[in-house]
Design a protein around this motif. Sequence first.
Motif: not given
Length: 164
Positions: A27-31, A15-23, A38-51
């Motif tokens: 980081l995407w915004n800062y980058d 189960i993804k921690d919401p704080a991880e998705a927020s971070s 420093q930011w790297k695309f993560n399909k799992n995190t993006q999918s979690w955010l969309l869900r």
Amino acid sequence: SKGKLVISPASSLKIKDPAEASSYLSLWNYDRKNNTKQWKFNKNTQSWLLRHMYDFDKVSKATSNLLVEYLCDGGARLRSRVEEDAKMRARRYKEWEKKQQQLQGKEEGGDTNEVEGKGVDSKDKATQPSEDISWDGLDDHDKRKEYKRARKVLDALRKTEKEV
């Protein structure tokens, strides 16, 4: 078939921690603003955010605002999919609101034509079976919050299209 989610015992443990998705979005915004790479695309995190983008317990208002920017910056297929989902949610709310007004005996014209389309068709319901269950469980306030989030997504996507 599309729309059916099969959860294996192993996947339910992760189960993804919401704080991880927020971070991830922070980081995407800062980058994006500082070009730090420093930011790297993560399909799992993006999918979690969309869900979970309409789940107020998992995606805070601040994270949601960043997510809208992220989505506007995304590819055409992603934006199209998110737009269709937001339209369905906005239409669903407007239909629900209209029914509530009818139940209360009010005949208020208002802004019921704010969203394109004439209701949720069977195709929309078929692609979101679990959403209907969670929608029915929302109280009036949370239904309104979901609608407002969907409108924010639609408005931002339309603004992005005009800028291109």
